[in-house]
Design an enzyme around this catalytic site. Structure first.
Site, PDB file in Angstrom:
ATOM      1  N   CYS A   2       5.727  12.902  -8.975  1.00 21.59           N
ATOM      2  CA  CYS A   2       4.612  12.217  -8.326  1.00 21.59           C
ATOM      3  C   CYS A   2       3.794  13.209  -7.501  1.00 21.59           C
ATOM      4  O   CYS A   2       4.306  14.208  -7.018  1.00 21.59           O
ATOM      5  CB  CYS A   2       5.131  11.110  -7.422  1.00 21.59           C
ATOM      6  SG  CYS A   2       6.220   9.926  -8.231  1.00 21.59           S
ATOM      7  N   ARG A  27       1.262  17.020 -13.245  1.00 22.82           N
ATOM      8  CA  ARG A  27       2.651  16.742 -12.902  1.00 22.82           C
ATOM      9  C   ARG A  27       3.199  15.539 -13.673  1.00 22.82           C
ATOM     10  O   ARG A  27       4.407  15.334 -13.727  1.00 22.82           O
ATOM     11  CB  ARG A  27       2.773  16.477 -11.392  1.00 22.82           C
ATOM     12  CG  ARG A  27       2.387  17.661 -10.545  1.00 22.82           C
ATOM     13  CD  ARG A  27       2.257  17.284  -9.073  1.00 22.82           C
ATOM     14  NE  ARG A  27       3.552  17.042  -8.468  1.00 22.82           N
ATOM     15  CZ  ARG A  27       4.260  17.936  -7.783  1.00 22.82           C
ATOM     16  NH1 ARG A  27       3.789  19.157  -7.635  1.00 22.82           N
ATOM     17  NH2 ARG A  27       5.412  17.627  -7.248  1.00 22.82           N
ATOM     18  N   TRP A  74       4.784   8.592 -10.982  1.00 23.17           N
ATOM     19  CA  TRP A  74       5.601   8.623 -12.197  1.00 23.17           C
ATOM     20  C   TRP A  74       6.744   7.655 -11.958  1.00 23.17           C
ATOM     21  O   TRP A  74       7.556   7.846 -11.061  1.00 23.17           O
ATOM     22  CB  TRP A  74       6.121  10.044 -12.437  1.00 23.17           C
ATOM     23  CG  TRP A  74       6.791  10.244 -13.753  1.00 23.17           C
ATOM     24  CD1 TRP A  74       6.212  10.557 -14.950  1.00 23.17           C
ATOM     25  CD2 TRP A  74       8.212  10.200 -14.002  1.00 23.17           C
ATOM     26  NE1 TRP A  74       7.162  10.685 -15.933  1.00 23.17           N
ATOM     27  CE2 TRP A  74       8.403  10.470 -15.379  1.00 23.17           C
ATOM     28  CE3 TRP A  74       9.322   9.936 -13.208  1.00 23.17           C
ATOM     29  CZ2 TRP A  74       9.659  10.504 -15.959  1.00 23.17           C
ATOM     30  CZ3 TRP A  74      10.567   9.956 -13.796  1.00 23.17           C
ATOM     31  CH2 TRP A  74      10.739  10.244 -15.155  1.00 23.17           C
ATOM     32  N   ASN A  98       7.170  10.773  -2.999  1.00 23.07           N
ATOM     33  CA  ASN A  98       7.692  11.437  -4.186  1.00 23.07           C
ATOM     34  C   ASN A  98       9.193  11.570  -3.999  1.00 23.07           C
ATOM     35  O   ASN A  98       9.645  12.113  -2.988  1.00 23.07           O
ATOM     36  CB  ASN A  98       7.066  12.828  -4.355  1.00 23.07           C
ATOM     37  CG  ASN A  98       7.609  13.559  -5.583  1.00 23.07           C
ATOM     38  OD1 ASN A  98       8.181  12.947  -6.470  1.00 23.07           O
ATOM     39  ND2 ASN A  98       7.411  14.869  -5.620  1.00 23.07           N
ATOM     40  N   GLY A  99       9.982  11.078  -4.953  1.00 23.25           N
ATOM     41  CA  GLY A  99      11.428  11.172  -4.848  1.00 23.25           C
ATOM     42  C   GLY A  99      12.094   9.840  -5.094  1.00 23.25           C
ATOM     43  O   GLY A  99      11.509   8.923  -5.680  1.00 23.25           O
ATOM     44  N   GLU A 480      14.380  25.052 -28.804  1.00 21.47           N
ATOM     45  CA  GLU A 480      13.103  24.996 -28.107  1.00 21.47           C
ATOM     46  C   GLU A 480      12.005  24.445 -29.021  1.00 21.47           C
ATOM     47  O   GLU A 480      11.176  23.630 -28.595  1.00 21.47           O
ATOM     48  CB  GLU A 480      12.729  26.385 -27.591  1.00 21.47           C
ATOM     49  CG  GLU A 480      11.293  26.564 -27.123  1.00 21.47           C
ATOM     50  CD  GLU A 480      10.892  25.665 -25.967  1.00 21.47           C
ATOM     51  OE1 GLU A 480       9.689  25.621 -25.647  1.00 21.47           O
ATOM     52  OE2 GLU A 480      11.761  24.990 -25.370  1.00 21.47           O
ATOM     53  N   LYS A 484       9.805  21.056 -28.283  1.00 26.59           N
ATOM     54  CA  LYS A 484       8.349  21.019 -28.239  1.00 26.59           C
ATOM     55  C   LYS A 484       7.804  19.910 -29.132  1.00 26.59           C
ATOM     56  O   LYS A 484       6.909  19.168 -28.743  1.00 26.59           O
ATOM     57  CB  LYS A 484       7.768  22.363 -28.690  1.00 26.59           C
ATOM     58  CG  LYS A 484       7.782  23.437 -27.642  1.00 26.59           C
ATOM     59  CD  LYS A 484       6.776  23.149 -26.533  1.00 26.59           C
ATOM     60  CE  LYS A 484       7.100  23.974 -25.306  1.00 26.59           C
ATOM     61  NZ  LYS A 484       8.284  23.501 -24.578  1.00 26.59           N
ATOM     62  N   GLU A 487       8.663  16.298 -27.689  1.00 24.86           N
ATOM     63  CA  GLU A 487       8.055  15.898 -26.417  1.00 24.86           C
ATOM     64  C   GLU A 487       6.542  15.757 -26.514  1.00 24.86           C
ATOM     65  O   GLU A 487       5.943  14.995 -25.747  1.00 24.86           O
ATOM     66  CB  GLU A 487       8.428  16.887 -25.299  1.00 24.86           C
ATOM     67  CG  GLU A 487       7.845  18.272 -25.401  1.00 24.86           C
ATOM     68  CD  GLU A 487       8.283  19.192 -24.267  1.00 24.86           C
ATOM     69  OE1 GLU A 487       8.757  18.686 -23.239  1.00 24.86           O
ATOM     70  OE2 GLU A 487       8.156  20.422 -24.417  1.00 24.86           O
ATOM     71  N   HIS A 503      28.335  21.567 -40.804  1.00 24.10           N
ATOM     72  CA  HIS A 503      29.225  20.825 -39.915  1.00 24.10           C
ATOM     73  C   HIS A 503      28.584  19.536 -39.410  1.00 24.10           C
ATOM     74  O   HIS A 503      28.950  19.047 -38.339  1.00 24.10           O
ATOM     75  CB  HIS A 503      29.641  21.715 -38.742  1.00 24.10           C
ATOM     76  CG  HIS A 503      30.442  22.904 -39.163  1.00 24.10           C
ATOM     77  ND1 HIS A 503      31.802  22.869 -39.350  1.00 24.10           N
ATOM     78  CD2 HIS A 503      30.050  24.174 -39.468  1.00 24.10           C
ATOM     79  CE1 HIS A 503      32.226  24.055 -39.729  1.00 24.10           C
ATOM     80  NE2 HIS A 503      31.181  24.872 -39.810  1.00 24.10           N
ATOM     81  N   LYS A 603       5.715  17.141 -15.225  1.00 24.04           N
ATOM     82  CA  LYS A 603       5.730  18.598 -15.250  1.00 24.04           C
ATOM     83  C   LYS A 603       6.830  19.160 -14.356  1.00 24.04           C
ATOM     84  O   LYS A 603       7.545  20.075 -14.740  1.00 24.04           O
ATOM     85  CB  LYS A 603       4.363  19.129 -14.802  1.00 24.04           C
ATOM     86  CG  LYS A 603       4.248  20.651 -14.804  1.00 24.04           C
ATOM     87  CD  LYS A 603       4.373  21.209 -16.205  1.00 24.04           C
ATOM     88  CE  LYS A 603       4.174  22.708 -16.259  1.00 24.04           C
ATOM     89  NZ  LYS A 603       4.425  23.249 -17.591  1.00 24.04           N
TER      90      LYS A 603
END
Length: 608
Positions: A2, A27, A74, A98-99, A480, A484, A487, A503, A603
């Site tokens: 946030c 963010r 958020w 925020n939190g 990675e 990408k 997301e 496997h 973010k």
């Protein structure tokens, strides 16, 4: 996560609040709002969705207050609706947060028994009602906040605005970042320096447990014990121009294309090019020869950078490395040897789990190095040594240039460790430095394949699943690449070490599943080709990312073969990451996704 902004201005502040909130959009958020003092009353303006929805409401009813707080939310507790959007207010106080308030249920039950009327599902609203309860008992705003803070459990940053007090803001932080900006007859609060950059270049960062009482003339900061403390004021030099998209469609595209420049800038900070040697910008308070084991902790993309660095430290310095997701490391109470080294990696330097991992490592007597993109961040300030990545502000939620710069710093540190431990001779160091110096040029060459990647994105955008495979340092790069894609484009994708194909993952392969093979022509290439044959035998659509030699040796039919410039394999991940970033970006464009602000993501993850 946030975003928080607060302003005591000389004139109407709504324009400044909205502009600062726009700078915090990177963010991640799903609603926005602000509160201003209009005469003796607090006025709220809130909207679900993007800031343009809030701006539309403000256009028809613009507030004129000279004091205000703003927020991009958020969602954690409660759906992303207007009623759950911040600020939350009672008769006498408005708050943005925020939190997470961990004990909000018990506080809410207590406050409801005393007659509080809650209008939202959020944990934040309990803070407003708690402070209000003290105000109604005759406490001053400052005393009401001071009495409330010890009753809140969790990690949070808070900013308060009070009815009838148009020259007062109170801010506090415990776990989540908060900064004070100093202006000419004005004062500001913000989640970070980027939010405040157009308003001021003079910043004071609150430390954990601090709370600050601000007026236009005076700023008083109190520590967790209630005593007045002094905190350093700095000029971080964040220009408002640095967060402009320039001629790019998205910040992510801009940041992908900035990578040759920022990689070169980072190298210049850590190498003596003329002497072809590593030249760390600081003297580390230990000798690598005394280190028996390195513990690396990080989250998300930074964690995969750590996985790649594990190969470098073990190969070049013969140093064993353990790597953990920070959210697991912080709780499993890993036995650590006093005097060993912990490396934490974080773009923002505020990642809650990584910060907790750093604190645990320090409590066990480890030396600590942070690899961060924000040198004024909490993780940087609490680390024994800081190695900045110098990527510049990264606005896109999906990390691109920060990842490359993290790899650069870690590669240089691995070479330094190898040299100090006597595992690398000067000639080896010189060879490795020359290889590193070549990387920015090779990244620039890799970017030239974008038209080919754009065509490939159209071919896979409708896929339900995509697999990424690689060996050696390409194995974590496969993870990675998959991250990408999922997301940004929301295509389900998984990354695996290619040797794990038989496997389990091979069961997923059919003619509808693209398989991205990351395969530079190195000592493991033949084994990767064997995996490609297994995929081809089951009808899988192969996307081969290799160099000219690899393309010549791999005789199988592919959906597409992407040929990157030839290079020595040591630092190939920094170049081979480029097509993976571009593929995710262009697949997201084809699917109409919000590239810079993908759904549900933030973010900077400053809560658990």
């Amino acid at each position: 996560m946030c975003g928080i902004v607060g302003i005591l201005g000389r004139g109407p502040v709504v324009g400044q609040l909205v502009a600062s909130l726009k700078r915090l959009e990177y963010r991640g958020y799903d609603s926005a709002g602000l509160a201003t003092l209009e005469g003796l009353h607090i006025k709220l303006r809130r909207a679900e969705g993007k800031l343009r929805n809030l701006e539309e409401r403000l256009r028809y009813c613009p507030p004129e207050g000279h004091a205000g707080i703003g927020h991009t939310r958020w969602a954690t507790h409660g759906k992303p609706t207007e009623s759950n959007a911040h600020p939350h207010a009672t008769e006498n106080v408005a708050v943005v947060h925020n939190g997470i308030i961990e004990n909000f249920r018990e506080l809410r039950a207590e406050l409801e028994r005393d007659g509080a009327n809650f209008r939202s599902e959020t944990d934040t609203e309990v803070v407003a009602h708690l402070v209000e309860s003290y105000l109604k008992n005759g406490y001053s705003p400052q005393d009401a906040v001071q009495a409330s803070l010890p009753r809140l459990r969790g990690a949070f940053a808070l900013a308060f605005l009070f009815k009838g007090h148009d020259d007062l803001l109170i801010g506090t932080r415990k776990g989540s970042p908060l900064a004070i900006g100093h202006g000419n007859g004005e004062v500001y609060l913000g989640s970070d320096a980027i939010a405040l950059a157009p308003l001021t270049d003079t910043i004071t960062y609150l430390e954990d447990g601090d709370w600050a009482v601000l007026t236009r003339a005076i700023c008083v900061i109190y520590g967790a014990d209630g005593s007045v403390v002094q905190r350093e004021t700095s000029k971080p030099g964040v220009s408002s121009l640095l967060v402009d998209k320039e001629n790019y469609r998205h910040f992510m595209a801009k940041e992908i294309h900035e990578q040759p420049t920022v990689a070169c800038k980072t190298l210049a900070h850590y190498l003596d090019r003329s002497g072809e040697r590593v030249a760390l910008p600081l003297t580390l308070p230990f000798n690598f020869s005394s280190i028996q084991r390195i513990s690396i902790t990080a989250c998300g993309t930074a964690n995969y950078a750590g996985h790649i660095a594990k190969y470098w430290f073990e190969r070049l310095a013969r140093l064993p490395v353990e790597i953990d997701v920070a959210s697991e490391f912080r709780y499993r109470e890993a036995p650590l040897r006093r005097g060993d080294l912990a490396i934490v990696i974080s773009q923002s330097g505020e990642t809650a789990d990584t910060l907790a991992a750093l604190r645990y490592a320090k409590s066990q007597g480890l030396h600590t190095i942070s690899v961060v993109n924000v040198s004024t961040s909490t993780i940087a300030r609490e680390s024994e040594s800081v190695l900045p990545t110098l990527a510049g502000p990264e606005i896109g939620v999906a990390s691109t240039k920060a990842f490359i710069c993290q790899l650069m710093v870690l590669a240089v540190l691995a070479v330094a460790a190898g040299k100090e431990r006597g595992k690398l001779l000067e000639i080896h160091e010189s060879n490795l430095v020359r290889e590193l110096i070549e990387v920015p040029r090779l990244i620039a060459a890799a970017l030239l394949i974008e038209p080919q990647i754009e065509k490939l994105a159209g071919d896979i955008a409708d896929s339900r699943d995509v697999l990424y495979l690689g060996r050696g340092t390409s194995a974590p790069l496969a993870l990675e690449g998959a991250l990408k894609l999922k997301e940004i484009s929301y295509i389900h994708s998984e990354g695996y070490a290619a040797g794990e194909l038989k496997h389990g993952p091979i069961a997923l392969i059919d003619e509808a599943v693209p398989v991205v093979m990351i395969a530079p022509y190195d000592e493991l290439f033949e084994k990767t080709v064997s995996n490609m044959q297994e995929v081809a035998a089951r009808g899988g659509k192969i996307v081969l990312i290799t160099d000219a030699k690899g393309a010549l040796e791999a005789t199988l039919d592919t959906l597409m073969t992407i040929v990157l410039p030839e290079m020595v394999a040591n630092f190939a991940p920094m170049v081979y990451a480029i097509p993976l970033q571009l593929l995710a970006y262009h697949a997201a464009l084809v699917r109409g996704a919000d590239v810079d602000q993908p759904r549900n993501l933030a973010k900077s993850v400053t809560v658990e």
